[in-house]
Design an enzyme around this catalytic site. Structure first.
Site, PDB file in Angstrom:
ATOM      1  N   HIS A 110      39.173  29.645  52.024  1.00 54.37           N
ATOM      2  CA  HIS A 110      38.810  28.316  51.514  1.00 54.37           C
ATOM      3  C   HIS A 110      38.197  27.469  52.641  1.00 54.37           C
ATOM      4  CE1 HIS A 110      42.329  29.113  48.599  1.00 54.37           C
ATOM      5  NE2 HIS A 110      41.266  29.069  47.830  1.00 54.37           N
ATOM      6  N   LYS A 113      48.285  28.045  36.051  1.00 51.72           N
ATOM      7  CA  LYS A 113      49.156  29.056  36.661  1.00 51.72           C
ATOM      8  C   LYS A 113      50.337  28.393  37.369  1.00 51.72           C
ATOM      9  CE  LYS A 113      45.796  29.509  40.395  1.00 51.72           C
ATOM     10  NZ  LYS A 113      44.716  30.354  40.859  1.00 51.72           N
ATOM     11  N   ARG A 162      33.573  35.058  45.809  1.00 50.51           N
ATOM     12  CA  ARG A 162      33.936  36.147  46.717  1.00 50.51           C
ATOM     13  C   ARG A 162      33.293  37.459  46.302  1.00 50.51           C
ATOM     14  NH1 ARG A 162      40.057  35.379  45.728  1.00 50.51           N
ATOM     15  NH2 ARG A 162      39.057  34.879  43.751  1.00 50.51           N
ATOM     16  N   SER A 193      45.025  33.511  47.640  1.00 49.17           N
ATOM     17  CA  SER A 193      46.316  32.892  47.955  1.00 49.17           C
ATOM     18  C   SER A 193      47.461  33.801  47.504  1.00 49.17           C
ATOM     19  CB  SER A 193      46.429  31.527  47.271  1.00 49.17           C
ATOM     20  OG  SER A 193      45.399  30.687  47.718  1.00 49.17           O
TER      21      SER A 193
HETATM   22  N1  COA Z   1      38.729  32.329  49.791  1.00 52.05           N
HETATM   23  C1  COA Z   1      39.950  32.744  49.467  1.00 52.05           C
HETATM   24  N2  COA Z   1      40.452  32.645  48.235  1.00 52.05           N
HETATM   25  C2  COA Z   1      39.690  32.095  47.301  1.00 52.05           C
HETATM   26  C3  COA Z   1      38.405  31.644  47.565  1.00 52.05           C
HETATM   27  C4  COA Z   1      37.929  31.785  48.878  1.00 52.05           C
HETATM   28  N3  COA Z   1      36.701  31.406  49.205  1.00 52.05           N
HETATM   29  N4  COA Z   1      37.882  31.165  46.443  1.00 52.05           N
HETATM   30  C5  COA Z   1      38.804  31.306  45.503  1.00 52.05           C
HETATM   31  N5  COA Z   1      39.901  31.872  46.022  1.00 52.05           N
HETATM   32  C6  COA Z   1      41.091  32.277  45.300  1.00 52.05           C
HETATM   33  C7  COA Z   1      42.210  31.324  45.285  1.00 52.05           C
HETATM   34  O1  COA Z   1      43.066  31.532  46.375  1.00 52.05           O
HETATM   35  C8  COA Z   1      42.867  31.676  43.987  1.00 52.05           C
HETATM   36  O2  COA Z   1      43.653  32.822  44.180  1.00 52.05           O
HETATM   37  P1  COA Z   1      45.062  32.973  43.482  1.00 52.05           P
HETATM   38  O3  COA Z   1      44.773  33.045  42.025  1.00 52.05           O
HETATM   39  O4  COA Z   1      45.541  34.207  44.086  1.00 52.05           O
HETATM   40  O5  COA Z   1      45.862  31.761  43.825  1.00 52.05           O
HETATM   41  C9  COA Z   1      41.722  32.052  43.090  1.00 52.05           C
HETATM   42  O6  COA Z   1      40.697  32.429  43.941  1.00 52.05           O
HETATM   43  C10 COA Z   1      41.165  30.957  42.231  1.00 52.05           C
HETATM   44  O7  COA Z   1      41.652  29.751  42.652  1.00 52.05           O
HETATM   45  P2  COA Z   1      40.929  28.376  42.803  1.00 52.05           P
HETATM   46  O8  COA Z   1      39.628  28.487  43.464  1.00 52.05           O
HETATM   47  O9  COA Z   1      41.902  27.450  43.401  1.00 52.05           O
HETATM   48  O10 COA Z   1      40.591  28.044  41.341  1.00 52.05           O
HETATM   49  P3  COA Z   1      41.568  27.807  40.177  1.00 52.05           P
HETATM   50  O11 COA Z   1      40.984  28.596  39.108  1.00 52.05           O
HETATM   51  O12 COA Z   1      42.979  28.070  40.500  1.00 52.05           O
HETATM   52  O13 COA Z   1      41.461  26.246  39.964  1.00 52.05           O
HETATM   53  C11 COA Z   1      40.358  24.255  39.107  1.00 52.05           C
HETATM   54  C12 COA Z   1      40.322  25.728  39.442  1.00 52.05           C
HETATM   55  C13 COA Z   1      41.590  23.511  39.556  1.00 52.05           C
HETATM   56  C14 COA Z   1      39.168  23.686  39.810  1.00 52.05           C
HETATM   57  C15 COA Z   1      40.216  24.238  37.573  1.00 52.05           C
HETATM   58  O14 COA Z   1      41.317  24.839  36.977  1.00 52.05           O
HETATM   59  C16 COA Z   1      40.022  22.844  37.042  1.00 52.05           C
HETATM   60  O15 COA Z   1      38.935  22.319  37.124  1.00 52.05           O
HETATM   61  N6  COA Z   1      41.098  22.230  36.503  1.00 52.05           N
HETATM   62  C17 COA Z   1      41.015  20.890  35.931  1.00 52.05           C
HETATM   63  C18 COA Z   1      40.990  20.916  34.401  1.00 52.05           C
HETATM   64  C19 COA Z   1      39.583  21.104  33.893  1.00 52.05           C
HETATM   65  O16 COA Z   1      38.674  20.360  34.191  1.00 52.05           O
HETATM   66  N7  COA Z   1      39.434  22.136  33.050  1.00 52.05           N
HETATM   67  C20 COA Z   1      38.176  22.464  32.459  1.00 52.05           C
HETATM   68  C21 COA Z   1      37.418  23.413  33.339  1.00 52.05           C
HETATM   69  S1  COA Z   1      35.927  23.907  32.569  1.00 52.05           S
END
Ligand code: COA
Length: 158
Positions: free
Chosen positions: A17, A41, A90, A128
């Site tokens: 990140h 989650k 990724r 993560s």
């Molecule tokens: N390096 C390492 N890990 C990465 C990464 C990177 N460059 N990019 C993504 N990841 C990993 C994260 O660690 C995470 O892994 P995990 O599942 O093992 O924890 C996974 O990829 C995805 O996580 P993240 O990037 O945090 O995205 P998310 O899907 O958990 O969260 C939000 C996304 C919070 C932005 C999204 O849910 C959101 O917008 N929520 C608000 C509600 C909303 O608007 N909903 C409508 C959306 S259309």
């Protein structure tokens, strides 16, 4: 230049990140790192813990602010006056999910653009969940997360 939002769960933030954030700062001088209060989650770290780790590891980065948000990401972007959402990609397996989110966010607010940064090769395999699993099983995560996060994970999985 636009304010951009780098949103995620950050449960916890990893070097992957931070790599995306550092590279995005070369394009967007002001970035709000936003962690969602409510996520689908189950999180290992509480919202306060995620925020505090995010603040610690970005303390020396100029132009970075850390915020929590509730509700839709596009609503939070509007509240901040941000026109750009940053996401990291990724591998090709990220694409379907990211494509769906980006197109849905564009449908919810067509003024907000999602911009993707490709992960550096060394972080392509990082997530993560994997970091937490490795730490739980006694593996070394020091190359995968900043020291403050490593300490927090070790405390958490004890
Ligand atoms: N390096 C390492 N890990 C990465 C990464 C990177 N460059 N990019 C993504 N990841 C990993 C994260 O660690 C995470 O892994 P995990 O599942 O093992 O924890 C996974 O990829 C995805 O996580 P993240 O990037 O945090 O995205 P998310 O899907 O958990 O969260 C939000 C996304 C919070 C932005 C999204 O849910 C959101 O917008 N929520 C608000 C509600 C909303 O608007 N909903 C409508 C959306 S259309």
């Amino acid at each position: 230049m636009n304010t951009a939002i780098y949103a995620g769960t950050f449960d916890p933030i990893t070097n992957g990140h931070l790599d995306i954030l550092r590279r995005a700062l070369q394009v967007f001088p002001h970035i709000t790192v936003a962690t969602a209060e409510t996520v689908s989650k189950r999180c290992t770290f509480t919202l306060d813990e995620r925020l505090s780790l995010l603040r610690e590891v970005t303390r020396d980065m100029d132009g970075v602010e850390v915020r929590a948000f509730e509700g839709l990401l596009v609503d939070f972007a509007r509240e901040l006056g941000a026109k750009v959402i940053i996401r990291g990609l990724r591998q090709t397996t990220d694409f379907d999910y990211e494509f769906q989110m980006a197109t849905m966010n564009a449908r919810l607010d067509s003024d907000i653009q999602t911009i993707f940064f490709l992960s550096s090769l060394e972080y392509l395999h990082l997530s993560s969940s994997l970091v937490k699993e490795i730490a739980t099983l006694g593996g070394d995560v020091s190359q995968l997360v900043p020291p403050q996060v490593e300490d927090a994970i070790i405390q958490k999985v004890k």
